[in-house]
Design a protein around this motif. Structure first.
Motif, PDB file in Angstrom:
ATOM      1  N   TYR A   1       0.836  -1.203   0.000  1.00 29.46           N
ATOM      2  CA  TYR A   1       0.000   0.000   0.000  1.00 29.46           C
ATOM      3  C   TYR A   1       0.875   1.258   0.000  1.00 29.46           C
ATOM      4  O   TYR A   1       1.954   1.276   0.585  1.00 29.46           O
ATOM      5  CB  TYR A   1      -0.913   0.026   1.227  1.00 29.46           C
ATOM      6  CG  TYR A   1      -1.979  -1.039   1.210  1.00 29.46           C
ATOM      7  CD1 TYR A   1      -3.204  -0.811   0.594  1.00 29.46           C
ATOM      8  CD2 TYR A   1      -1.751  -2.278   1.795  1.00 29.46           C
ATOM      9  CE1 TYR A   1      -4.182  -1.795   0.566  1.00 29.46           C
ATOM     10  CE2 TYR A   1      -2.725  -3.270   1.776  1.00 29.46           C
ATOM     11  CZ  TYR A   1      -3.940  -3.020   1.160  1.00 29.46           C
ATOM     12  OH  TYR A   1      -4.902  -4.008   1.133  1.00 29.46           O
TER      13      TYR A   1
ATOM     14  N   HIS B   1       1.724   5.198   0.959  1.00 28.18           N
ATOM     15  CA  HIS B   1       1.506   6.134   2.058  1.00 28.18           C
ATOM     16  C   HIS B   1       2.280   7.421   1.792  1.00 28.18           C
ATOM     17  O   HIS B   1       3.381   7.381   1.234  1.00 28.18           O
ATOM     18  CB  HIS B   1       1.992   5.542   3.381  1.00 28.18           C
ATOM     19  CG  HIS B   1       1.286   4.296   3.794  1.00 28.18           C
ATOM     20  ND1 HIS B   1       0.205   4.287   4.660  1.00 28.18           N
ATOM     21  CD2 HIS B   1       1.503   2.994   3.455  1.00 28.18           C
ATOM     22  CE1 HIS B   1      -0.199   3.041   4.840  1.00 28.18           C
ATOM     23  NE2 HIS B   1       0.564   2.237   4.112  1.00 28.18           N
TER      24      HIS B   1
ATOM     25  N   ALA C   1      -6.332   9.295   2.340  1.00 28.83           N
ATOM     26  CA  ALA C   1      -7.478   8.627   2.954  1.00 28.83           C
ATOM     27  C   ALA C   1      -8.485   8.138   1.917  1.00 28.83           C
ATOM     28  O   ALA C   1      -9.483   7.516   2.271  1.00 28.83           O
ATOM     29  CB  ALA C   1      -8.172   9.579   3.936  1.00 28.83           C
TER      30      ALA C   1
ATOM     31  N   ARG D   1      -9.210   6.245  -2.118  1.00 26.78           N
ATOM     32  CA  ARG D   1      -8.872   4.971  -2.739  1.00 26.78           C
ATOM     33  C   ARG D   1      -7.384   4.887  -3.069  1.00 26.78           C
ATOM     34  O   ARG D   1      -6.810   3.804  -3.139  1.00 26.78           O
ATOM     35  CB  ARG D   1      -9.705   4.794  -4.025  1.00 26.78           C
ATOM     36  CG  ARG D   1      -9.594   3.404  -4.648  1.00 26.78           C
ATOM     37  CD  ARG D   1     -10.634   3.232  -5.761  1.00 26.78           C
ATOM     38  NE  ARG D   1     -10.548   1.906  -6.359  1.00 26.78           N
ATOM     39  CZ  ARG D   1      -9.807   1.610  -7.406  1.00 26.78           C
ATOM     40  NH1 ARG D   1      -9.088   2.553  -7.991  1.00 26.78           N
ATOM     41  NH2 ARG D   1      -9.776   0.383  -7.893  1.00 26.78           N
TER      42      ARG D   1
ATOM     43  N   THR E   1      -5.945   3.304  -0.030  1.00 31.86           N
ATOM     44  CA  THR E   1      -6.617   2.108   0.491  1.00 31.86           C
ATOM     45  C   THR E   1      -6.622   0.956  -0.506  1.00 31.86           C
ATOM     46  O   THR E   1      -7.122  -0.124  -0.193  1.00 31.86           O
ATOM     47  CB  THR E   1      -8.061   2.445   0.889  1.00 31.86           C
ATOM     48  OG1 THR E   1      -8.766   2.976  -0.254  1.00 31.86           O
ATOM     49  CG2 THR E   1      -8.089   3.498   2.001  1.00 31.86           C
ATOM     50  N   ARG E   2      -6.093   1.179  -1.695  1.00 29.21           N
ATOM     51  CA  ARG E   2      -6.012   0.115  -2.706  1.00 29.21           C
ATOM     52  C   ARG E   2      -4.572  -0.379  -2.798  1.00 29.21           C
ATOM     53  O   ARG E   2      -3.639   0.409  -2.884  1.00 29.21           O
ATOM     54  CB  ARG E   2      -6.470   0.661  -4.070  1.00 29.21           C
ATOM     55  CG  ARG E   2      -6.362  -0.343  -5.215  1.00 29.21           C
ATOM     56  CD  ARG E   2      -6.904   0.265  -6.501  1.00 29.21           C
ATOM     57  NE  ARG E   2      -6.143   1.436  -6.897  1.00 29.21           N
ATOM     58  CZ  ARG E   2      -5.031   1.395  -7.628  1.00 29.21           C
ATOM     59  NH1 ARG E   2      -4.534   0.227  -8.025  1.00 29.21           N
ATOM     60  NH2 ARG E   2      -4.408   2.509  -7.966  1.00 29.21           N
TER      61      ARG E   2
END
Length: 410
Positions: free
Chosen positions: A207, A209, A388, A390, A393-394
């Protein structure tokens, strides 16, 4: 559009339309027209602060304040839940001794391009114009909020973003993308440039960040050294590859803090550097030659292709372009040491470039910032919001491939 419609009891009595003790009605039929996903806490805190500020205005005094101008006193509050796209929030509706809030707040938000944080920061940046502040708050909440209220809310937003910017970096990040963006700031009556440095990383689960955002005087060794020291101090570890343009001083700084990590020069930026030494009519032909280098099956084949391309460029009387390729092309081949499934994502700085384009879109309307910190806060707010969505979060990459690659090399 509906808004926060307040009917002052005094004026209503004078008009003989209602008796004393009439109800003040809050109708927020359009709390915001274009609200995007934001963290639940920000929405809840902002709404409750606005309700408190409105109660203070009606009382003409803050809570527990004793003054001759006071028109009413608080009588506690009652709770009301509001369902939003980011989940339920709880509103603290103030109650007054002689007047009552009757809320008709909308049940759901509609989409907006920016987060609440960005809206408040934009108000601050436009705060020199009271009318501008009032226009923005009316567009967002259907009522005109005083500049003083906006300033107080904005301080809380800044504190929240500062905390996010300095939070410990947990876990390991194998791939790090670095870049900087130039923004304009006012300084002693002159408009000058200020750089904002950004770092994003891919964690062990694949992921992405946003790991760091920091103001730099300019994109030089001193600025990059300070930024990397900041990331290191907060706990950035496990880095195997940095991806970036060949920024001044960046490569040297990387070696100081992460000597075992490899560096990948962005292929796209490298191509652009080569094109500066190529006539416009021959760019397409040279581009195809360069792309052939990075289409090879392994690093050895790519290095052999570099030799071939350099020879061909010299034959085309493009000596300067040939020199750029000969001296810098190998810096773009580090991705070959990693899983082939990751090559496309590691060749360029595109994952961060897309974010930079979004930042430019959001900061363009501001023009020149009053100071570097304001520029940093707006950029950080946008990135915090994006992280915050997609985007964050993908799963971006299957990192099991990297583990297999490391075990195969052991």
């Amino acid at each position: 559009s509906g808004g926060l419609h307040m009917y002052n009891s005094k004026s209503l009595k004078e008009n003989k339309e209602v008796k004393a003790g009439q109800i003040i009605r809050i109708e927020q039929e359009q709390l915001t027209r274009h609200l995007d996903k934001v963290v639940r806490g920000t929405v809840e805190e902002t709404l409750n602060a606005l309700l408190d500020a409105e109660a203070d205005r009606l009382c003409q005094a803050s809570r527990y304040e004793r003054t001759e101008k006071r028109q009413d006193t608080r009588a506690g509050h009652y709770k009301r839940n509001l369902d939003t796209k980011v989940g339920p929030v709880q509103l603290q509706i103030p109650k007054l001794r002689t007047l009552t809030f009757e809320t008709a707040i909308i049940e759901r938000y509609k989409r907006r391009e920016s987060s609440v944080e960005e809206a408040l920061i934009e108000m601050y940046l436009a705060g020199v114009s009271v009318r501008r502040v009032e226009d923005i708050t009316e567009a967002l909440w259907g009522t005109r909020v005083s500049p003083g209220t906006v300033s107080n809310l904005n301080k809380k937003v800044y504190e929240r973003i500062e905390k996010w910017l300095n939070a410990p970096i947990e876990g390991e990040y194998s791939y790090i993308y670095l870049d900087g963006i130039w923004l304009k700031r006012c300084w002693a009556g002159e408009v000058k440039n200020v750089s904002v440095l950004v770092a994003i990383g891919v964690d062990q689960d694949g992921y992405r960040h946003v790991l760091g955002v920091r103001e730099g005087a300019k994109e030089d060794k001193e600025s990059w050294t300070g930024f990397l020291r900041h990331l290191k101090k907060r706990g950035l570890k496990g880095v195997r590859l940095f991806v970036s343009d060949k920024c001044l001083g960046l490569v040297e700084s990387l070696a100081d803090f992460y000597p075992t990590a490899k560096w990948q020069r962005c292929v796209v930026h490298f191509y652009r550097n080569v094109f500066t030494a190529v006539p416009k009519g021959r760019v397409k032909e040279v581009a195809a030659m360069l792309k052939a280098i990075h289409a090879q099956e392994d690093r050895q084949a790519a290095e052999e292709k570099i030799t071939s391309v350099v020879k061909k460029l010299k034959g085309m009387k493009l000596a300067n372009a040939a020199k750029i390729v000969e001296e810098g092309a190998k810096e773009t081949l580090s991705y070959y040491d990693f899983p082939s499934q990751h090559w496309r994502s590691l060749r360029t700085n595109n994952p961060l470039e897309r974010l930079m384009r979004e930042i430019r879109r959001r900061t363009r309307v501001v023009g020149a910032f009053p100071d570097g910190r304001s520029a940093l806060m707006l950029v950080a707010a946008r990135l915090r919001h994006i992280s915050a969505t997609r985007w964050g979060t993908r799963r971006y990459l299957n990192m099991a491939r990297l583990t297999e690659n490391i075990e195969g090399m052991a």
